[in-house]
Structures are given as C-alpha cells and as structure tokens.
Design a protein around this motif. Structure first.
Motif, PDB file in Angstrom:
ATOM      1  N   GLU A 135      -0.118  -4.320 -18.158  1.00 46.66           N
ATOM      2  CA  GLU A 135       0.707  -3.955 -17.005  1.00 46.66           C
ATOM      3  C   GLU A 135       2.168  -3.875 -17.408  1.00 46.66           C
ATOM      4  N   VAL A 136       2.848  -2.864 -16.872  1.00 42.01           N
ATOM      5  CA  VAL A 136       4.298  -2.749 -16.993  1.00 42.01           C
ATOM      6  C   VAL A 136       4.850  -2.829 -15.578  1.00 42.01           C
ATOM      7  N   VAL A 137       5.710  -3.817 -15.342  1.00 45.61           N
ATOM      8  CA  VAL A 137       6.313  -4.025 -14.028  1.00 45.61           C
ATOM      9  C   VAL A 137       7.729  -3.456 -14.056  1.00 45.61           C
ATOM     10  N   THR A 149      14.992   6.303 -12.389  1.00 42.06           N
ATOM     11  CA  THR A 149      14.591   5.699 -13.661  1.00 42.06           C
ATOM     12  C   THR A 149      13.137   5.241 -13.599  1.00 42.06           C
ATOM     13  N   SER A 150      12.745   4.622 -12.483  1.00 39.29           N
ATOM     14  CA  SER A 150      11.355   4.166 -12.314  1.00 39.29           C
ATOM     15  C   SER A 150      10.375   5.325 -12.385  1.00 39.29           C
ATOM     16  N   ASN A 161      -2.146   5.445 -20.080  1.00 37.59           N
ATOM     17  CA  ASN A 161      -3.200   4.852 -19.264  1.00 37.59           C
ATOM     18  C   ASN A 161      -2.971   3.357 -19.033  1.00 37.59           C
ATOM     19  N   ILE A 162      -1.754   3.006 -18.700  1.00 36.26           N
ATOM     20  CA  ILE A 162      -1.353   1.620 -18.453  1.00 36.26           C
ATOM     21  C   ILE A 162      -1.077   1.457 -16.960  1.00 36.26           C
ATOM     22  N   LYS A 163      -1.420   0.309 -16.405  1.00 34.85           N
ATOM     23  CA  LYS A 163      -1.104   0.015 -15.009  1.00 34.85           C
ATOM     24  C   LYS A 163       0.412  -0.179 -14.899  1.00 34.85           C
ATOM     25  N   VAL A 164       1.044   0.616 -14.048  1.00 33.22           N
ATOM     26  CA  VAL A 164       2.487   0.517 -13.824  1.00 33.22           C
ATOM     27  C   VAL A 164       2.708   0.088 -12.385  1.00 33.22           C
ATOM     28  N   THR A 165       3.394  -1.040 -12.195  1.00 35.15           N
ATOM     29  CA  THR A 165       3.701  -1.545 -10.861  1.00 35.15           C
ATOM     30  C   THR A 165       5.204  -1.639 -10.697  1.00 35.15           C
ATOM     31  N   ARG A 166       5.608  -1.861  -9.472  1.00 35.66           N
ATOM     32  CA  ARG A 166       7.034  -2.080  -9.210  1.00 35.66           C
ATOM     33  C   ARG A 166       7.158  -3.234  -8.234  1.00 35.66           C
ATOM     34  N   LEU A 167       8.329  -3.827  -8.182  1.00 35.44           N
ATOM     35  CA  LEU A 167       8.540  -4.911  -7.232  1.00 35.44           C
ATOM     36  C   LEU A 167       8.396  -4.369  -5.819  1.00 35.44           C
ATOM     37  N   GLU A 194       1.465  -0.706  -7.166  1.00 32.30           N
ATOM     38  CA  GLU A 194       1.319   0.295  -8.202  1.00 32.30           C
ATOM     39  C   GLU A 194       1.986   1.588  -7.761  1.00 32.30           C
ATOM     40  N   ILE A 195       2.661   2.241  -8.695  1.00 33.97           N
ATOM     41  CA  ILE A 195       3.312   3.512  -8.394  1.00 33.97           C
ATOM     42  C   ILE A 195       2.246   4.592  -8.354  1.00 33.97           C
TER      43      ILE A 195
END
Length: 196
Positions: A135-137, A149-150, A161-167, A194-195
């Motif tokens: 995961e990349v937060v 930027t996000s 193919n990585i899980k990308v999340t945001r606050l 997740e975005i």
C-alpha cells in the motif's frame, strides 16, 4: 540607527517565516541580552545543522545515510506514506497510529509556482515501490496542488498494481498537515480511502 551588525541580525531574523520587523527586533535584543554560554550554544547548534542531510531512501532529515524510520527493523515495510515534507512525517508520527515507512516528496506539483514532477522525488518513489509494497498512502495537504500531486502519483502507481489510498476527509481544504491537530490526523488516517 542601530549598529550595523545589530541591523544585520534583525534582517536575518526577518527572513524566518512569519517574523516581521518588530518580532525580529525583539529576537535580536534577546540574543544581545543572552549570556556568552547561551550565545555559544546558539552558534554551535546553528553550525551543526549543516551536518543534517536527506535520507538516501526516503528523504527524511538525518545525520547518517539512513533516517530513524528506514533503519528501524520494527517498521512495516509493506506500507509507504507519501508526504510533502519532513514536518508532515513528524505530524503523522505524533498520532502513534502509523508504523510503516515514509517518502518525502520535497514539495507539491504547482505549475503556478514553477514546480513540476521532475522537481520532486516522485520518480524515486515509483522506483522504490516494489513487490514487498502492498500500500502507498498519499498524505498530502488537501489543497489544489496536493490534489494534483495525488492524482499524478496515483496514475503512475496504477501501472504497478499497488493499492493506493489517501487520508480521509477531516483535514480542512487549503490547510497544511503540520498545522492539523493530532485528533484530526488520527480520524483522517483511520478513514483513508482508495483513490478511484
């Protein structure tokens, strides 16, 4: 009106963010009233700051090759939290809710300020994400530049193919992470999404 060296000291204090002429004068007088021991401590501390550099892996401030986070074997290396600055990483750490690794971008994409993706540590992040990364937060300030930027980083990481999340929401739009209180950061981290 003041002696030349004293005026120079005032000018130097005025270069600090949020310090106007009156405050700079107060600081300069405080320095002038300090004992020789205190002055020596100020001087030595300011000189030693030149030994601080960026961690070769994540960009956090360190005096060694790697920072305290990257060389800590107890941290979860499957999660990388992307922040704008070292100050933001410290703000997240104060919540005691996150135990993964960090990646310091060194700013945000802003065409109006002349900051483009190649000016930031985005390529280094993409190269750093590996099979061990789950995961990349994205913990960037909720501003237009932070949003841009996000979205840019999310697009690059989709290929991996990585899980990308945001606050999660809870951080007020237009503010910076290092000004947010700990409760707001805890809430935002607990509800990250997740975005899509």
């Amino acid at each position: 009106m003041y002696p030349k060296d004293f005026d120079k000291l005032i000018e130097l204090f005025e270069k600090l963010p949020g310090v106007g002429n009156k405050t700079a004068q107060r600081y300069a007088f405080k320095v002038l009233e300090s004992s020789k021991e205190d002055l020596d401590e100020y001087i030595n501390t300011i000189k030693s700051v030149s030994n601080i550099k960026k961690c070769k892996t994540c960009g956090f401030l360190t005096e060694a090759q790697e920072c305290v986070f990257c060389k800590d074997p107890s941290r979860d290396n499957s999660t990388i939290m992307v922040v704008e600055s070292s100050q933001d990483a410290v703000a997240i750490e104060k919540t005691n809710m996150y135990h993964g690794l960090y990646h310091i971008l060194g700013g945000l994409i802003s065409s109006s300020k002349g900051v483009f993706p190649e000016d930031l540590e985005i390529d280094k992040l993409v190269n750093r994400v590996s099979g061990a990364t789950k995961e990349v937060v994205l913990a960037l300030s909720p501003t237009m530049d932070g949003e841009m930027t996000s979205l840019y980083i999310d697009k690059l990481l989709k290929e991996k193919n990585i899980k990308v999340t945001r606050l999660a929401n809870g951080l007020p739009m237009g503010s910076s992470l290092d000004y947010a209180d700990e409760l707001t950061l805890i809430k935002a981290m607990s509800n990250r999404t997740e975005i899509k």
